[in-house]
Design an enzyme around this catalytic site. Structure first.
Site, PDB file in Angstrom:
ATOM      1  N   HIS A   5       0.830  -1.198   0.000  1.00 58.81           N
ATOM      2  CA  HIS A   5       0.000   0.000   0.000  1.00 58.81           C
ATOM      3  C   HIS A   5       0.865   1.248   0.000  1.00 58.81           C
ATOM      4  CE1 HIS A   5      -2.464   3.188   1.779  1.00 58.81           C
ATOM      5  NE2 HIS A   5      -3.484   2.572   1.217  1.00 58.81           N
ATOM      6  N   HIS A   6       1.793   1.285   0.905  1.00 56.52           N
ATOM      7  CA  HIS A   6       2.811   2.330   0.818  1.00 56.52           C
ATOM      8  C   HIS A   6       4.089   1.891   1.513  1.00 56.52           C
ATOM      9  CE1 HIS A   6       0.884   3.433   4.669  1.00 56.52           C
ATOM     10  NE2 HIS A   6       2.014   4.065   4.988  1.00 56.52           N
ATOM     11  N   GLN A  70      10.121   0.350   5.370  1.00 55.06           N
ATOM     12  CA  GLN A  70       8.905  -0.062   6.060  1.00 55.06           C
ATOM     13  C   GLN A  70       7.824  -0.221   5.013  1.00 55.06           C
ATOM     14  OE1 GLN A  70       6.540   2.762   8.649  1.00 55.06           O
ATOM     15  NE2 GLN A  70       7.697   1.605  10.140  1.00 55.06           N
ATOM     16  N   HIS A  72       3.932  -1.097   4.199  1.00 51.44           N
ATOM     17  CA  HIS A  72       2.569  -1.247   4.707  1.00 51.44           C
ATOM     18  C   HIS A  72       1.771  -1.985   3.641  1.00 51.44           C
ATOM     19  CE1 HIS A  72       2.742   2.049   7.923  1.00 51.44           C
ATOM     20  NE2 HIS A  72       3.960   1.915   7.449  1.00 51.44           N
ATOM     21  N   HIS A 140       1.213  14.635   5.821  1.00 58.47           N
ATOM     22  CA  HIS A 140       0.793  13.490   6.625  1.00 58.47           C
ATOM     23  C   HIS A 140      -0.156  13.904   7.743  1.00 58.47           C
ATOM     24  CE1 HIS A 140       0.746   9.683   8.637  1.00 58.47           C
ATOM     25  NE2 HIS A 140       1.104  10.261   9.771  1.00 58.47           N
ATOM     26  N   HIS A 142      -3.839  11.899   9.857  1.00 62.31           N
ATOM     27  CA  HIS A 142      -4.701  10.714   9.843  1.00 62.31           C
ATOM     28  C   HIS A 142      -6.023  11.102   9.200  1.00 62.31           C
ATOM     29  CE1 HIS A 142      -2.046   9.032  13.313  1.00 62.31           C
ATOM     30  NE2 HIS A 142      -1.434   9.062  12.162  1.00 62.31           N
ATOM     31  N   MET A 212      -2.229  13.705  13.395  1.00 64.60           N
ATOM     32  CA  MET A 212      -0.903  14.265  13.186  1.00 64.60           C
ATOM     33  C   MET A 212      -1.031  15.380  12.169  1.00 64.60           C
ATOM     34  SD  MET A 212       1.892  11.271  13.076  1.00 64.60           S
ATOM     35  CE  MET A 212       2.063  10.111  14.414  1.00 64.60           C
TER      36      MET A 212
END
Ligand SMILES: *[C@@H]1O[C@H](CO)[C@@H](O)[C@H](O)[C@H]1NC(C)=O
Length: 739
Positions: A5-6, A70, A72, A140, A142, A212
């Site tokens: 997804h990312h 990382q 996701h 960024h 949420h 955030m």
């Protein structure tokens, strides 16, 4: 299938574990030290490459000795033990002429009240380093983030660095117009949030229920002056942000298939999911509803004592009731509520000022040699003053020259019958018939209704028991009153019960209570304006958990909180009274700070805003086209060596050399494509390569002193279910920050 997804690429001195890969949403975070974001890729986002000649400095004493990728995951159906999600890098030993870096703007203090239409997170810092050239940016937030915009401010001119919906894939997008940022500029960002659909207050934090407000600006700069990571976490001042271009307030429409935060079928509270704007008019948020403090208001010149009351006259001039050189402290009363220092006589200064609300010029000053401990003040339609004095236990009606028109109660004699008050707090006058109401008071628990000439009509209310939930009509210090003319209601700030109670003014029949968790346990004062707005200010809790001391704007008919506001700098100490004008200017008297504060709605130009929206609808397409072009344009001619050029490979296709084997944890198979259900894995990509050894300078650090990032830790406690937390992005700024 969109397996990944990312992906986020971080640099660190030490990864969270020595394993080759690990689940980073669980026990471990990303890095042991601060995770420095280097790159982000997201499904559906356009590709971004570093301009030629630009690279990140890694190895040596750069602070980056490991790179952690990382990933996701979105849909894990295609996953049968293997996954090829990856990035491609170029490493070089040679010094690069241009060094890439990230400037992070991050709000730490934004608070989003439940149901609030618009809340801004504003961040701004002066820029005091060598010239940087922003070429990409990433937003960024949420789910509550609507739009995030970043600007350079130079000589008062705001130039956009980037503006994007955080609900679009949170990749790096190109800066459309090349620019530089130099010493003396200011870098500023605004995140626009909505609290709609939330039932509790939302704060900055690591879990998916928190929010955030981050803007990452990727830049390059001359290697000679290279500073690869800079941070700004200062709250922007309302004065500065008054001039933010209006586009910063316009959410960017996001089609559901592009949305970053997908649906949350498992989420308990469905309303939390992203609310898509459906019609254009919904898109324009009511920015004007947010109150901001007027900070250049010359209030210090007034020389006020404890400010206990504020009111407005019929011309909206501000009326102040203050205590001069008297203070209310623990020696003021004995146990029977009798005022002790009577001998010092009344306050000799004028206690009631009428001032021009703009320049604070004194228009009228009365109330000399009358009062001992002023408390509430109200006006009627003839601009008489209605005041209470808690030492005298009396209520006064004074004319505009300070002449006595009515005195109720017996001086210095507390009581609870028809001729006595016990520290009465406030008065409200019914404009239709001149009847008035007195809240009585600190040591009684009643509302008394009088005819215009001061004849007792009726009273209601009883003391609430400390140990039980207060019932309707019970009070624990009825502290402030408003009369709501259209509906003929009387509302009472029931101070120590932390609530507002409204009654039928004629009869005292209880109608309803307004109570929000954000009030905490104490609600000091209320004000009402035609148009149906109710204003309030709360107080610091005496025991237990404290909530912030703030001002509130509510929809009177629904009780819903429309806005929460607080001073630009400092905090309220004990805001004691509040009054709002029809134009929504709000004044608050702080009894402990002995000062006044003024708040006004932030400005907006709605017609302009609507025109803007249409132009921006297609933003993502436009960006895509611009993308390559821009990057080519910005690329410096020398395609010379880079330390590491990240060839940021876009879709998940590739992969060179490094096959990553992901071990899927049993029991974590949420299945499906929900964003909140994928497991997050960190892959310590370069373990095999071991950057530390690669650059032969692994020696400079020790494991001591590396703390796991606090938000990551807290996330694990709060958010065991592995929902969309993204804690890894919340990096505390290092001490070398420029903020
Ligand atoms: C209050 O809420 C009602 C019902 O939703 C609405 O009609 C009214 O416009 C709102 N008033 C204000 C001031 O927001």
């Amino acid at each position: 299938m969109d397996t990944a997804h990312h992906m986020l690429l971080f640099g660190c001195k030490l990864p969270a574990t020595n394993d080759n890969y690990w689940a980073c949403g669980n026990r471990y975070g990303t890095c042991l030290d601060e995770a420095k974001i280097m790159y982000a890729w997201a499904r559906n986002a356009p590709p971004t490459r570093l301009p030629a000649g630009v690279g990140f400095r890694v190895g040596g004493n750069s602070g980056i000795n490991y790179i952690v990728l990382q990933v996701h995951y979105g849909d894990i159906h295609a996953f049968r033990g293997k996954n090829n999600s990856s990035h491609k890098y170029h490493f070089s030993h040679r010094e690069n002429p241009l060094i890439a870096g990230i400037y992070l703007l991050m709000s730490e203090n934004t608070v989003i009240p439940p149901g609030a239409k618009v809340v801004n997170g504003d961040i701004a810092c002066p820029y005091e380093e060598a010239v940087i050239h922003p070429f990409a940016f990433r937003t960024h937030t949420h789910q509550l983030g609507q739009v995030v915009s970043g600007y350079r401010i130079r000589d008062g001119q705001w130039t956009q660095i980037g503006r994007q919906s955080p609900q679009l894939p949170q990749a790096f997008y190109p800066v459309e117009k090349p620019m530089d940022i130099k010493y003396g500029d200011t870098i500023a960002a605004r995140c626009v949030f909505t609290g709609k659909g939330r039932t509790t207050v939302t704060q900055i934090g690591g879990t998916s229920q928190d929010e955030m407000c981050n803007l990452y600006i990727m830049y390059y700069m001359d290697a000679q002056y290279a500073k690869p990571y800079m941070f700004c976490t200062k709250d922007g001042s309302p004065k500065l942000f008054k001039h933010i271009p209006p586009e910063a307030n316009i959410p960017i429409p996001v089609s559901p298939d592009m949305a970053m935060h997908g649906h949350h079928p498992e989420a308990a509270d469905k309303s939390v999911a992203l609310q898509q704007p459906k019609r254009e008019e919904e898109v324009v948020l009511d920015q004007a509803s947010h109150l901001e403090e007027v900070i250049d208001w010359p209030v210090e010149e007034l020389q006020l004592g404890q400010v206990s009351g504020v009111a407005l006259d019929s011309k909206d001039n501000l009326i102040i009731f203050h205590r001069g050189n008297h203070v209310w402290d623990e020696n003021s009363f004995d146990r029977k509520h009798i005022y002790q220092p009577q001998g010092i006589g009344p306050i000799q200064q004028s206690t009631i000022f009428t001032v021009d609300p703009v320049n604070l010029k004194i228009l009228n000053a009365v109330g000399r040699n009358i009062f001992y401990l002023p408390h509430g003040i109200s006006t009627d339609k003839d601009d008489n003053f209605w005041v209470t004095d808690v030492a005298l236990h009396q209520v006064f009606k004074l004319g505009s020259k300070g002449e006595y028109l009515l005195i109720l109660g017996q001086a210095f004699q507390p009581g609870s019958d028809k001729d006595h008050f016990c520290q009465p707090t406030d008065v409200a006058v019914d404009p239709a018939n001149g009847n008035f109401y007195v809240s009585d008071g600190y040591c009684n628990s009643r509302i008394i209704k009088y005819s215009p000439d001061g004849k007792f009509i009726t009273q209601w209310g009883e003391e609430s028991s400390l140990s039980r939930i207060p019932k309707p009509g019970q009070f624990f210090i009825p502290h402030s009153l408003v009369f709501v003319p259209g509906l003929r209601q009387l509302c009472v700030a029931d101070r120590e019960n932390g609530r507002i109670q409204c009654f039928v003014a004629e009869s005292g029949e209880f109608l309803r209570e307004i109570h929000h968790p954000e009030f905490g346990g104490r609600l000091f004062a209320i004000s009402y304006t035609p148009g149906g707005r109710l204003y309030a200010v709360n107080g610091e809790a005496l025991v237990g958990n404290s909530v912030p001391v703030q001002g509130f704007v509510m929809n009177f008919s629904t009780g819903e909180i429309l806005d929460i506001f607080k001073p630009a700098k400092e905090n309220f100490l004990m805001p004691h009274d509040i009054v709002a004008a029809d134009d929504r200017t709000v004044y608050i008297g702080d009894v402990q700070a002995s000062r006044l504060r003024k708040f006004i709605p932030s400005e907006t130009t709605e017609t302009f805003l609507e025109a803007e929206i249409e132009g921006k609808m297609k933003a993502p397409d436009v960006l895509e086209k611009h993308n390559r072009k821009n990057i080519l344009k910005q690329a410096s001619t020398a395609v010379s060596p880079v330390l590491i050029t990240l060839l940021l490979v876009i879709p998940v296709v590739v992969l060179v050399g490094i096959g990553v084997f992901i071990h899927w944890r049993k029991g974590k198979m949420y299945g499906g494509t929900q964003y909140n259900s994928y497991c997050k894995y960190c892959i310590n990509y370069l373990r095999g390569l071991n950057l530390g050894n690669f650059f032969a300078s692994h020696r400079g650090y020790s494991r001591k002193g590396f703390d796991r990032l606090s938000t990551e830790g807290s996330d694990h406690e709060k958010d065991e279910e592995g929902t969309d937390s993204e804690t890894e992005e919340y990096s505390a700024p290092p001490t070398t920050s420029s903020s």
